[in-house]
Design a protein around this motif. Sequence first.
Motif, mmCIF file in Angstrom:
data_model
loop_
_atom_site.group_PDB
_atom_site.id
_atom_site.type_symbol
_atom_site.label_atom_id
_atom_site.label_comp_id
_atom_site.label_asym_id
_atom_site.label_seq_id
_atom_site.Cartn_x
_atom_site.Cartn_y
_atom_site.Cartn_z
ATOM 1 N N LYS A 1 -11.296 -1.401 0.659
ATOM 2 C CA LYS A 1 -10.830 -0.267 -0.129
ATOM 3 C C LYS A 1 -12.029 0.517 -0.643
ATOM 4 N N ASP B 1 -1.753 0.119 0.384
ATOM 5 C CA ASP B 1 -1.924 0.565 -1.007
ATOM 6 C C ASP B 1 -2.730 1.864 -1.000
ATOM 7 N N MET B 2 -2.182 2.883 -1.618
ATOM 8 C CA MET B 2 -2.873 4.183 -1.657
ATOM 9 C C MET B 2 -4.138 4.054 -2.519
ATOM 10 N N ASP B 3 -5.129 4.842 -2.181
ATOM 11 C CA ASP B 3 -6.398 4.772 -2.918
ATOM 12 C C ASP B 3 -6.347 5.660 -4.162
ATOM 13 N N ALA B 4 -6.730 5.080 -5.284
ATOM 14 C CA ALA B 4 -6.783 5.788 -6.573
ATOM 15 C C ALA B 4 -5.611 6.763 -6.692
ATOM 16 N N ASP C 1 2.898 3.451 -5.016
ATOM 17 C CA ASP C 1 1.808 3.603 -4.038
ATOM 18 C C ASP C 1 1.564 2.386 -3.163
HETATM 19 MG MG MG Z 1 -3.532 1.960 -5.115
#
Ligand code: MG
Length: 754
Positions: A302, A106-109, A197
């Motif tokens: 995360k 999962d991509m961050d922000a 994402d």
């Molecule tokens: Mg994300």
Amino acid sequence: MATGGTSSSSEEGFLSRMALNDNKAGMEGLNRDKINKIIMESSKGSRFYENELKKEQQVNQRIERMMLQKAHITEQQLSKAQAQVEKMTSDLERGRDLSRVIVHVDMDAFYAAVETRDCPDLMDKPMAVGSMSMLSTSNYHARKFGVRAAMPGFIAKKLCPNLVIVPTNFDKYRAVSAEVREVFADYDPHFLPMSLDEAYLDISDHLEQRRGWPEALRTHRLRLHTNNTGTTWSISLPLSLYPSSSPCLQDAAGGEVEVFGTCAEEAVREMRFRIEQKTSLTASAGIAPNMMLAKVCSDKNKPNGQYKLSSNRQAVIDFIQDLPVRKVSGIGKVTEKMLGALGITSCSHLGQEMALLALLFSETSWHHFLHISMGLGSTHIERDGERKSMSTERTFGEMSALKEQFSLCRELCQDLAQDLQKEALKGKTVTLKLKNVNFEVKTRAWTLPCAVATTEELFAVAKDLLKTEIDNVSPQPLRLRLMGVRVSSFASADDKKPLQKSIVGFLHKKQTNSSSTSQISHKPVKEHLPKPPGLTQPSACPSLNTNTSAETHISMSALTASDKMTHEPTAHASTSSCCSTEPESGTDSLTCPVCFREVNTTELTVFNRHIDQCLSGVTMGQNNHTDTELERGPSVCEEEEEEDEKTGGKREEGAMEKGRELLSRCMLDSVGLQLDSSAGDHTESTTGPALTCPVCQETQDTNDLTLFNLHVDLCLNQEVLHELGGLAPVDRTTHTAPPAAHKGLCFRDVLFTE
Ligand code: MG
Ligand code: DCP
């Protein structure tokens, strides 16, 4: 335990709903009281507040009903349920699969990170992406103020007056997403994207191969990044990402390289490194033996981190013990609150209270709870051909102009078409989802006789569905805040679903040996699907041939879903011989599609009367109920919980949505027009054109879809019964259609009650 009984408890309950949801990375340790006070003060009187209030009341009522049921549960029922739970637990334990290595990335922000990358001035500022009416996400600085996704921007500004709000730019997010997916594909070519994402991967095969790889294949060069202002910087990420175990080396050309190992953690670290090198953005990941656990793990470290849960039973059990239920995907704020009312907050509590949950919740729900409490999840990532649907949706500030609405609709269709085409998917059902400024959600769908995939084909349907909605509220404008388009009933998926039987198949007289029920031919109940009100025949479908391919069927699984709400759920979906109430041996009987009981008659009038009674709720709660059969509480799959909804981006429907999808399909297929089943969001058109029954072809003197659905259901039943009875096919011009204004619950209402 706030059940809304007193004004102060309802106030508390409401506060809990409106309160900060800090179940998001980067929001730990916030001053909740202070933040909640600001949220309450700034939202009071807004439509957002009013809608939350309405939903809160509905949840409180559900909790009250649940507590009432709980009060009537006997010791005997509990011990019977306990035995059932234990039996299932040991079956599940035997099937526990720890052999796969599943990764959730999962991509961050995500949107915020993309915007910051392209405008480094934002780097140290609290910022969010979206608008004053709704935010899509926020960066980690802003999260420290309590600012998060799915929060109106005007509230966020109160929490953080210096917040910079950047408008969304989906083209950019899509482009980055495509780059990220290229990396995923190197580790699992069949990875499952969940949104722009995030994705699940099964890297087991990759690891097999990787073990034999020479170091050169696991060595990656660090490169310098140049942003759009011309600044160059080394993107070699913080040491925290690259612990000392693998120091950067110099390659022959003097550049820095990174060598990765062969184990799962190293492979995932490499994947994240490559994503970051390619996009300048960071991702987090979870590694675990199944999808449920991998998702929880990806949130643990995360942002910009990863967590591996060992593949052994004890490690899984230990991990799950203290995990708050809310951390599990599919458990949103409503389910959390309902479980909280029973004193259940952690996954270990879930396990302890399974017997009670089995009595209070639907089968789907308690099975789901049991899986969670045991740390079980899917170990098989669904491949493209097995997907149930693909969708894209956007949230925005108010949009009332027709031109804008149609152009957004086309854009969404275009996005979806691109994704469908990439994955060679085509679907028959196109659904339009709309949320108005009062936060009421409606979905409108149309099932085509053939599968479609191109922008024009999708738009041809979606625009007509949109137009119908616009006409329905005319002369008022349709004031939208969200629009989404979904495609489902994939051609390839359908081919693999022999259990999706037509109602004709389902109602076929039960034979003594009924093991071949899944092979029953799908004889169309009707051949002509009329247009829904205002729907022009979509020109999109090149081989449109309603005579041969338009098949209206109520899926077997959808019928089972109704069962889950009110009755002892069983494996009815696979074969009618599994019904709990066996008919006398040698006696011909028919299975009721509503209550799933055998009705010991072949007399169609008698059978029809039974169905009518079931539809009007008369047989619920009587007729051979075992003593553990209480009226079941809601299935968690009915909970489309707001904050779990992405306000943009494509989503592949998760397991909990499938039930809903099936419910929807049931009505989509029988009526071609359907309302959203979201609790509290269930709105009906009160104006609009009269409806024509797709079965008897007669125009019904009602605009009330509930009544109309009832009429259609009864029509379908009658037609099916004619066929079953070997009568001549129904002559649609003379067949007496059931009255539109029939009282009582219609089949769809039975499904959607709760
Ligand atoms: Mg994300
Ligand atoms: N999104 C959205 N509406 C929501 C939630 C998310 O539009 N209610 C969009 C914006 C996010 C993206 O989807 O950037 C990914 O959602 P995530 O839940 O993964 O959130 P982020 O990536 O922004 O943050 P995190 O670091 O917590 O993953």
